[in-house]
Design an enzyme around this catalytic site. Structure first.
Site, PDB file in Angstrom:
ATOM      1  N   SER A 162       7.171  16.638  -9.170  1.00 37.07           N
ATOM      2  CA  SER A 162       5.765  17.025  -9.047  1.00 37.07           C
ATOM      3  C   SER A 162       5.585  18.540  -9.115  1.00 37.07           C
ATOM      4  CB  SER A 162       5.174  16.468  -7.753  1.00 37.07           C
ATOM      5  OG  SER A 162       6.164  16.271  -6.782  1.00 37.07           O
ATOM      6  N   THR A 211       1.640   5.616  -7.332  1.00 33.12           N
ATOM      7  CA  THR A 211       2.555   4.839  -8.164  1.00 33.12           C
ATOM      8  C   THR A 211       1.810   3.656  -8.779  1.00 33.12           C
ATOM      9  OG1 THR A 211       4.273   5.402  -6.557  1.00 33.12           O
ATOM     10  CG2 THR A 211       4.821   3.736  -8.197  1.00 33.12           C
ATOM     11  N   GLY A 270      10.710   6.941  -6.045  1.00 37.46           N
ATOM     12  CA  GLY A 270      10.192   8.279  -5.808  1.00 37.46           C
ATOM     13  C   GLY A 270       9.504   8.448  -4.464  1.00 37.46           C
ATOM     14  N   GLU A 330       0.818  -1.210   0.000  1.00 38.60           N
ATOM     15  CA  GLU A 330       0.000   0.000   0.000  1.00 38.60           C
ATOM     16  C   GLU A 330       0.853   1.261   0.000  1.00 38.60           C
ATOM     17  OE1 GLU A 330      -2.977   0.223  -0.715  1.00 38.60           O
ATOM     18  OE2 GLU A 330      -3.596  -1.866  -0.521  1.00 38.60           O
ATOM     19  N   CYS A 334     -18.629  -3.085 -17.487  1.00 38.45           N
ATOM     20  CA  CYS A 334     -18.743  -2.714 -16.073  1.00 38.45           C
ATOM     21  C   CYS A 334     -19.906  -3.440 -15.393  1.00 38.45           C
ATOM     22  CB  CYS A 334     -18.935  -1.211 -15.931  1.00 38.45           C
ATOM     23  SG  CYS A 334     -19.120  -0.685 -14.215  1.00 38.45           S
ATOM     24  N   ASP A 340      -9.075   6.126  -2.105  1.00 40.09           N
ATOM     25  CA  ASP A 340      -7.977   6.712  -2.865  1.00 40.09           C
ATOM     26  C   ASP A 340      -8.545   7.378  -4.127  1.00 40.09           C
ATOM     27  OD1 ASP A 340      -8.753   4.662  -4.431  1.00 40.09           O
ATOM     28  OD2 ASP A 340      -6.824   3.654  -4.501  1.00 40.09           O
ATOM     29  N   CYS A 367     -13.243   1.307 -14.843  1.00 42.40           N
ATOM     30  CA  CYS A 367     -13.655   2.707 -14.670  1.00 42.40           C
ATOM     31  C   CYS A 367     -12.415   3.599 -14.686  1.00 42.40           C
ATOM     32  CB  CYS A 367     -14.431   2.858 -13.356  1.00 42.40           C
ATOM     33  SG  CYS A 367     -15.418   4.366 -13.250  1.00 42.40           S
ATOM     34  N   TYR A 376      -6.076   6.839   3.951  1.00 40.45           N
ATOM     35  CA  TYR A 376      -6.155   5.775   2.951  1.00 40.45           C
ATOM     36  C   TYR A 376      -5.411   4.520   3.401  1.00 40.45           C
ATOM     37  CZ  TYR A 376      -5.212   2.628  -0.686  1.00 40.45           C
ATOM     38  OH  TYR A 376      -5.108   1.449  -1.353  1.00 40.45           O
TER      39      TYR A 376
END
Length: 347
Positions: free
Chosen positions: A299, A44, A82, A38, A203, A139, A193, A121
């Site tokens: 970023s 990522t 990262g 996680e 879906c 998330d 999705c 999260y």
DNA sequence: AATCCGGGGTG
DNA sequence: CACCCAGGATT
């Protein structure tokens, strides 16, 4: 009890049970392994994470193994992934568990969420997936799916909006297995999705989807635009001696790329670089400006790295850290410096 | 609430 | 190039 919620959770979990991907971290309910995955998966992609996950678990198979490792080893295992504070926070949290929880991941969402690097999260994800607590794991994926299904048009970059989603998920968690439902929600976002070109034909909950009914699926979710990264000029020195050793330095313990290694570099131009080489390393050598400029986007920053090369005699009194190829490989470098190493040294 | 913190994939 | 991504800490 809402008929919508019942059908939504049933259809989604049924779909997940037949269509879920076989991912390395789904082969275990070990909270330590779930946790590692996680944290790596924050911002990522799955394909990027898989090799890092495999290597990390090989190196640090158990929580005590990670707790006993040195931070440099941990950063080396994170090299190129990262957001390096994730690794430092994870390491700190694991050491805390070794010291205060006898090496066992707390079976308690409130306790787990107190740990470094564990937010809303990650707390919900690990506690629900490993222990089946009824905790939401909202998330970006989940917000995309639910903003479409429920037609929620608030800005998902706001905390308040995330809490709205968590309230909806809490309702659903009452009528299903938390571990499966939370993962099903994320899996739907990843496979069906998707941000662009969602595959609504495949879906399992398209019949229930309000955005689909309104024909606005691709307009959602609503998200504020981020500021453009700012330009910074970086000058970097690749200095070798006659024994094929190169000068490297460690970045500060805080801020951008904290604790990682680099070739001596400054924000600014050649004169600033020369000053540092003189002041910090007692090096007065002629630098050769190379024509290559390495561009690298973070970023919030855009670097243009100009390269200067130089050679000194080995018998000179070396200051700083000089390493050969083999030693070089044991330090953790940001990707932009890996590229520079490859180009000028072939390392 | 806004800003900082990486890197890679996609169209 | 613009946008996206299995976010959290700090201020």
């Amino acid at each position: 009890m809402s008929l919508f919620a019942y059908q939504f959770t049933q259809d989604l979990v049924d779909w997940y049970e037949s269509e879920q991907r076989d991912l390395p971290w789904r082969r275990s309910r070990d909270p330590y392994r779930i946790w590692i995955s996680e944290v790596m998966l924050q911002q990522t992609r799955v394909d990027t994470v898989i090799p890092y996950y495999e290597n990390f678990l090989k190196k640090f198979p158990t929580l005590p193994a990670l707790a006993n490792a040195h931070e440099d080893e941990v950063l080396k295992a994170w090299e190129g992934l990262g957001y390096y504070s994730r690794a430092r926070n994870l390491h700190g949290a694991v050491k805390e568990i070794a010291a205060s929880y006898d090496g066992v991941v707390p079976n308690d969402p409130d306790k787990f969420r107190e740990l470094k690097g564990v937010g809303p999260y990650t707390g919900g994800a690990v506690m629900s997936i490993a222990y089946d607590f009824k905790e939401p794991a909202v998330d970006g994926n989940v917000m995309r799916v639910l903003s479409r299904v429920l037609y929620i048009t608030e800005d998902i970059s706001k905390q308040k909006t995330r809490k709205q989603f968590e309230e909806h998920v809490r309702e659903y968690l009452e009528m299903t297995e938390p571990s499966k439902f939370n993962q099903a929600l994320m899996e739907l976002g990843a496979l069906i999705c998707k941000p662009k070109k969602p595959d609504c034909e495949q879906c399992p909950v398209s019949k229930l989807c309000v955005a689909r009914e309104k024909g606005v699926v691709e307009q959602l979710p609503i998200k504020a635009k981020k500021a453009k990264p700012k330009d910074q000029q970086v000058s970097c020195a690749v200095i070798v001696d006659e024994n094929e050793r190169v000068l490297i330095e460690q970045r500060p313990k805080e801020g951008l790329l904290a604790g990682l290694w680099q070739f001596p570099a400054v924000l600014g131009h050649e004169d600033d670089l020369s000053s540092v080489l003189h002041d910090q390393y007692k090096l007065d050598i002629s630098l050769q400006k190379e024509s290559d400029v390495f561009k690298h986007v973070f970023s919030h920053l855009k670097w243009e790295v100009s390269i200067y090369t130089g050679t000194i005699a080995t018998e000179e009194d070396h200051q700083g850290v000089w390493v050969n190829k083999q030693e070089f490989q044991t330090y953790s470098f940001p990707v932009v410096y890996q590229k520079i190493a490859k180009h000028y040294l072939g390392w």
